[in-house]
Design an enzyme around this catalytic site. Structure first.
Site, PDB file in Angstrom:
ATOM      1  N   HIS A 130    -110.098  76.058   2.354  1.00 36.86           N
ATOM      2  CA  HIS A 130    -110.607  74.999   3.244  1.00 36.86           C
ATOM      3  C   HIS A 130    -109.447  74.159   3.775  1.00 36.86           C
ATOM      4  O   HIS A 130    -109.388  73.852   4.981  1.00 36.86           O
ATOM      5  CB  HIS A 130    -111.588  74.116   2.475  1.00 36.86           C
ATOM      6  CG  HIS A 130    -111.994  72.866   3.185  1.00 36.86           C
ATOM      7  ND1 HIS A 130    -113.155  72.762   3.934  1.00 36.86           N
ATOM      8  CD2 HIS A 130    -111.382  71.646   3.282  1.00 36.86           C
ATOM      9  CE1 HIS A 130    -113.241  71.543   4.441  1.00 36.86           C
ATOM     10  NE2 HIS A 130    -112.178  70.852   4.057  1.00 36.86           N
ATOM     11  N   GLU A 131    -108.523  73.787   2.907  1.00 32.94           N
ATOM     12  CA  GLU A 131    -107.385  72.963   3.352  1.00 32.94           C
ATOM     13  C   GLU A 131    -106.469  73.755   4.278  1.00 32.94           C
ATOM     14  O   GLU A 131    -105.915  73.196   5.247  1.00 32.94           O
ATOM     15  CB  GLU A 131    -106.608  72.441   2.138  1.00 32.94           C
ATOM     16  CG  GLU A 131    -107.424  71.551   1.203  1.00 32.94           C
ATOM     17  CD  GLU A 131    -108.081  70.387   1.917  1.00 32.94           C
ATOM     18  OE1 GLU A 131    -107.550  69.924   2.943  1.00 32.94           O
ATOM     19  OE2 GLU A 131    -109.140  69.930   1.456  1.00 32.94           O
ATOM     20  N   HIS A 134    -107.831  73.580   7.733  1.00 34.79           N
ATOM     21  CA  HIS A 134    -107.446  72.356   8.436  1.00 34.79           C
ATOM     22  C   HIS A 134    -106.060  72.508   9.069  1.00 34.79           C
ATOM     23  O   HIS A 134    -105.818  72.058  10.192  1.00 34.79           O
ATOM     24  CB  HIS A 134    -107.428  71.165   7.468  1.00 34.79           C
ATOM     25  CG  HIS A 134    -108.769  70.543   7.244  1.00 34.79           C
ATOM     26  ND1 HIS A 134    -109.585  70.145   8.281  1.00 34.79           N
ATOM     27  CD2 HIS A 134    -109.427  70.222   6.098  1.00 34.79           C
ATOM     28  CE1 HIS A 134    -110.698  69.612   7.783  1.00 34.79           C
ATOM     29  NE2 HIS A 134    -110.633  69.651   6.467  1.00 34.79           N
ATOM     30  N   GLU A 199    -114.696  68.913   9.475  1.00 32.17           N
ATOM     31  CA  GLU A 199    -115.034  69.402   8.141  1.00 32.17           C
ATOM     32  C   GLU A 199    -115.905  70.642   8.215  1.00 32.17           C
ATOM     33  O   GLU A 199    -115.703  71.613   7.479  1.00 32.17           O
ATOM     34  CB  GLU A 199    -115.733  68.308   7.329  1.00 32.17           C
ATOM     35  CG  GLU A 199    -114.816  67.180   6.855  1.00 32.17           C
ATOM     36  CD  GLU A 199    -113.662  67.670   6.018  1.00 32.17           C
ATOM     37  OE1 GLU A 199    -113.857  68.561   5.157  1.00 32.17           O
ATOM     38  OE2 GLU A 199    -112.539  67.167   6.221  1.00 32.17           O
TER      39      GLU A 199
END
Length: 309
Positions: A130-131, A134, A199
């Site tokens: 997930h990071e 980003h 997100e």
């Protein structure tokens, strides 16, 4: 598209900043506000990663000090076709994580010791993915810019009180009071809308990077439960960075509303369940109950630092 919506919201935030400058000093005030915003964003562009990591006491690790974590990040970065980011550990009991950096070539991923102690290896991989999403989407720079402009709007609105007596350009006493209240609130709403949009996109991309949407879904449930119970003192001292974390480190959010820094965990899990069915995976995930992990967490280490060193 989320990118179009984000661009509109960011343009609105910049326009709001210039509008506050105009109320204070007319056309000249708007120009000064624009120059100030450019200067602050230029500073944030070059220094945001160091500033945020320092705020949260993050310590950089490498293949010798945290071999398993660094190897995991490297493998997922290859899956995402990204350069290897720097890896940091924050000694916080609350499970959480964030990414920062002005571009993929100068990025960093930071996780808390609580995250490593509460999650399985698969769940941790989902969070790291997930990071990395980003970073791949350049959200790390976007979030820094929005936080910088939103903070500047609040500062400028308070500064406008000194100009309430200006008959030509000043907003007057009532206008100044309204500006002090409404301008920061509007900036906060735009900032949070941008954060929530990104997100959802990072959840989707992160699930694709690790190949298992339910790993991330399970991690989100555990982190959300723990965030209600375990405080994060550094985040409380630096609330402007709350939107950067995978789950709001300040407080849990019961619904996906205008004042939430993140989408509701239930909505995010539902989206990941739907994606899992497309992947042919198990879609009937039940959110995990609050856990009381042993001192070393599921990794079996007997110290707070866990197996990562």
């Amino acid at each position: 598209m989320s990118y179009f919506r984000t661009a509109i919201l960011l343009a609105g935030l910049t326009g709001l900043f210039m509008g506050v400058g105009y109320l204070i000093g007319g056309a000249g005030g708007a120009t000064v506000a624009l120059v100030l915003a450019a200067g602050m964003n230029l500073f944030a562009y070059w220094n945001s990663d160091r500033m945020v990591l320092s705020m949260h006491g993050a310590q950089e690790v490498d293949a010798r000090s945290a071999p398993e974590l660094v190897q995991m990040v490297a493998e997922l970065a290859r899956n995402a076709e990204l350069p290897m980011p720097r890896v940091f550990i924050m000694h916080e009991d609350q499970p959480n994580a964030f990414a920062t950096g002005r571009n993929p070539q100068n990025a960093a991923v930071a996780v808390t010791t609580g995250l490593m102690n509460h999650l399985s290896r698969e769940e941790l991989a989902g969070v790291v993915a997930h990071e990395l999403a980003h970073i791949k989407h350049h959200d790390t720079l976007l979030m820094t810019i929005t936080a910088t402009i939103a903070g500047a709007i609040s500062m400028l609105a308070q500064f406008g009180m000194f100009f309430r007596g200006n008959n030509n350009n000043g907003p007057g006493l009532i206008g100044s009071l309204a500006m002090m209240i409404l301008a920061p609130m509007a900036a906060m709403l735009v900032q949070m809308a941008i954060s929530r949009t990104r997100e959802y996109a990072a959840d989707d991309m992160g699930a694709r990077i690790c190949g298992q949407p339910m790993w991330l879904a399970s991690a989100l449930a555990k982190i959300s439960n723990a965030a209600h119970q375990i405080p994060n003192p550094e985040a409380e001292r630096n609330p402007a960075t709350a939107h950067m974390f995978i789950i709001n480190p300040l407080s849990g959010q019961g619904m996906d509303n205008l004042f939430a820094t993140h989408p509701s965990t239930e909505n995010r899990i539902a989206a990941l369940q739907q994606l899992a069915t497309q992947f042919g995976g198990r879609g009937g995930f039940a959110p995990a109950a609050p856990t009381s992990a042993p001192p070393g967490g599921p990794w079996g280490a007997g110290t707070r630092r866990g197996p990562w060193g």
